[in-house]
Design a protein around this motif. Structure first.
Motif, PDB file in Angstrom:
ATOM      1  N   LEU A 133      73.407  10.719  36.543  1.00 58.90           N
ATOM      2  CA  LEU A 133      74.116  11.997  36.534  1.00 58.90           C
ATOM      3  C   LEU A 133      75.297  11.980  35.558  1.00 58.90           C
ATOM      4  O   LEU A 133      75.558  12.973  34.864  1.00 58.90           O
ATOM      5  CB  LEU A 133      74.606  12.332  37.941  1.00 58.90           C
ATOM      6  N   LEU A 134      76.015  10.864  35.498  1.00 62.61           N
ATOM      7  CA  LEU A 134      77.145  10.762  34.572  1.00 62.61           C
ATOM      8  C   LEU A 134      76.673  10.865  33.125  1.00 62.61           C
ATOM      9  O   LEU A 134      77.322  11.518  32.290  1.00 62.61           O
ATOM     10  CB  LEU A 134      77.896   9.449  34.801  1.00 62.61           C
ATOM     11  N   ASN A 135      75.549  10.245  32.815  1.00 58.97           N
ATOM     12  CA  ASN A 135      75.028  10.340  31.454  1.00 58.97           C
ATOM     13  C   ASN A 135      74.496  11.734  31.149  1.00 58.97           C
ATOM     14  O   ASN A 135      74.586  12.204  30.014  1.00 58.97           O
ATOM     15  CB  ASN A 135      73.947   9.286  31.228  1.00 58.97           C
ATOM     16  N   GLN A 136      73.956  12.412  32.165  1.00 57.90           N
ATOM     17  CA  GLN A 136      73.568  13.812  31.968  1.00 57.90           C
ATOM     18  C   GLN A 136      74.801  14.648  31.647  1.00 57.90           C
ATOM     19  O   GLN A 136      74.780  15.505  30.754  1.00 57.90           O
ATOM     20  CB  GLN A 136      72.886  14.353  33.228  1.00 57.90           C
ATOM     21  N   ARG A 137      75.892  14.417  32.376  1.00 48.38           N
ATOM     22  CA  ARG A 137      77.137  15.136  32.112  1.00 48.38           C
ATOM     23  C   ARG A 137      77.646  14.841  30.709  1.00 48.38           C
ATOM     24  O   ARG A 137      78.132  15.725  30.003  1.00 48.38           O
ATOM     25  CB  ARG A 137      78.193  14.744  33.152  1.00 48.38           C
ATOM     26  N   ALA A 138      77.550  13.573  30.306  1.00 51.26           N
ATOM     27  CA  ALA A 138      78.022  13.177  28.978  1.00 51.26           C
ATOM     28  C   ALA A 138      77.224  13.877  27.883  1.00 51.26           C
ATOM     29  O   ALA A 138      77.786  14.292  26.858  1.00 51.26           O
ATOM     30  CB  ALA A 138      77.928  11.661  28.822  1.00 51.26           C
TER      31      ALA A 138
END
Length: 365
Positions: free
Chosen positions: A27-32
């Motif tokens: 999810l953090l990489n999707q946000r990034a």
């Protein structure tokens, strides 16, 4: 010693945590990736990459939506770092701070910009102002006031001629620790620290190290760096500085006032960031000079009283003209977009021999 064997229940919970960690990472990489797209749009439109008001809005929403058991302040700290890391993908923010590593100024910068900011370490506040004004750093962080020792006079003097303005502030609780190369205070011949730190700890030093030399240096972290080279020298500073320079803390929290806070100003060129919009809890800072005549100070206060504007700080600094003239540094409660504040500022501008807005920015609770 053999490692204890984990129970089946504990192993199952660890597997669950590992699975959640992988989901969080995804999810953090999707946000990034979304943040990178935001960066491309901002670059094409020429809009600012760093928006502290947007950061505050996101964190406030997250805090309000947090059901627990995580504490709200811990959630806020986590999200600030997430947003800092994503911003670094859009456009890394270069921030000038007083160095070397381990200063409270560095700590203030990390609290405001997050740990992903690209910090530029300077030897003095003069260099912080120069780096920010020249554009080699987009932002700068400078100390402006301590609760026990008052204003940082050098910062006030530098504000007078800089093209930079204030767009934010950080208030840090300052705990000074005595640290040295050896694990005890025996043999200390000199304490090295920033002049403000020495002043904030003078009562403790008078009592516990009355015959030890006090040597002023450019920063507490510089004092810690030097103390690491000589077993007879000690430094005052943060726990982080002790870790960075391999020093023992031989006395904790030696500042004379337990509730010892320092305000740091966030500065930048107006073209880097315009004056932040009003939040309902703002400060307007300015510097003025009035003619040296009877009643001049009274005239300075009349527009504030007339328009119901509260003055939260007033400091004077000599103008160095040789004629006993002074500059007055004033903090007002409110924002220039408020009609009463705007009217008071307009009247002040008319009666002052010198008038300069230093900035308007949100204040911390």
């Amino acid at each position: 010693m053999a490692e204890p064997v984990a129970s089946a229940a504990l192993l199952a919970l660890r597997d669950q945590i590992d699975s959640l960690d992988r989901q969080l990472l995804d999810l953090l990489n999707q946000r990034a990736r979304v943040a990178e797209q935001v960066g491309e749009i901002k670059r094409a439109e020429g809009t600012p990459f760093f928006r502290p008001d947007r950061v505050a809005q996101v964190i406030d929403k997250i805090r309000a939506a947090n059901p627990g058991p995580l504490k709200a302040e811990h959630v806020a700290a986590i999200w600030r770092e997430i947003m800092s890391a994503c911003l670094a993908l859009e456009s890394p923010q270069r921030v000038a701070v007083l160095g070397p590593v381990g200063t409270f100024c560095e700590q203030a910068a990390i609290e405001y910009f997050g740990g992903a900011a690209d910090l530029v370490y300077c030897a003095s506040f003069d260099e912080v102002f120069h780096a920010t004004a020249s554009g080699s750093a987009q932002f700068g962080v400078v100390g402006v006031e301590n609760m026990t020792e008052g204003v940082v006079t050098r910062s006030l003097d530098l504000f007078l001629h800089t093209p930079c303005h204030v767009v934010g502030e950080v208030s840090l609780l300052i705990r000074h620790n005595l640290m040295c190369k050896e694990p005890s205070m025996r043999g200390i011949q000199a304490v090295l620290a920033h002049p403000q730190a020495l002043a904030q700890c003078q009562g403790w030093l008078n009592k516990h190290l009355p015959d030890v030399e006090r040597r002023a240096v450019s920063s507490n972290a510089e004092g810690a760096r030097l103390a690491a080279t000589n077993p007879s020298w000690a430094a005052l500073g943060s726990e982080r500085a002790s870790t960075l320079f391999g020093l023992h803390i031989v006395a904790h929290a030696v500042q004379d006032e337990a509730y010892n806070r320092t305000r740091f100003a966030i500065i930048c060129l107006p073209q880097t960031m315009a004056t932040p919009p009003a939040t309902g809890r703002d400060c307007t800072s300015l510097v003025v000079s009035v003619p040296n005549r009877p009643g001049a100070m009274h005239d300075l206060l009349v527009p504030l009283k007339t328009h119901g504007v509260s003055m939260t700080r007033l400091e004077s600094r000599p103008a160095r003209t040789g004629q006993w003239d002074y500059y007055f540094y004033i903090d007002l409660d409110g924002h220039p977009s408020q009609p009463n504040v705007a009217a008071a500022l307009a009247e002040l501008r008319e009666i002052c021999a010198f008038f300069k807005m230093l900035g308007a920015y949100p204040v911390k609770n």
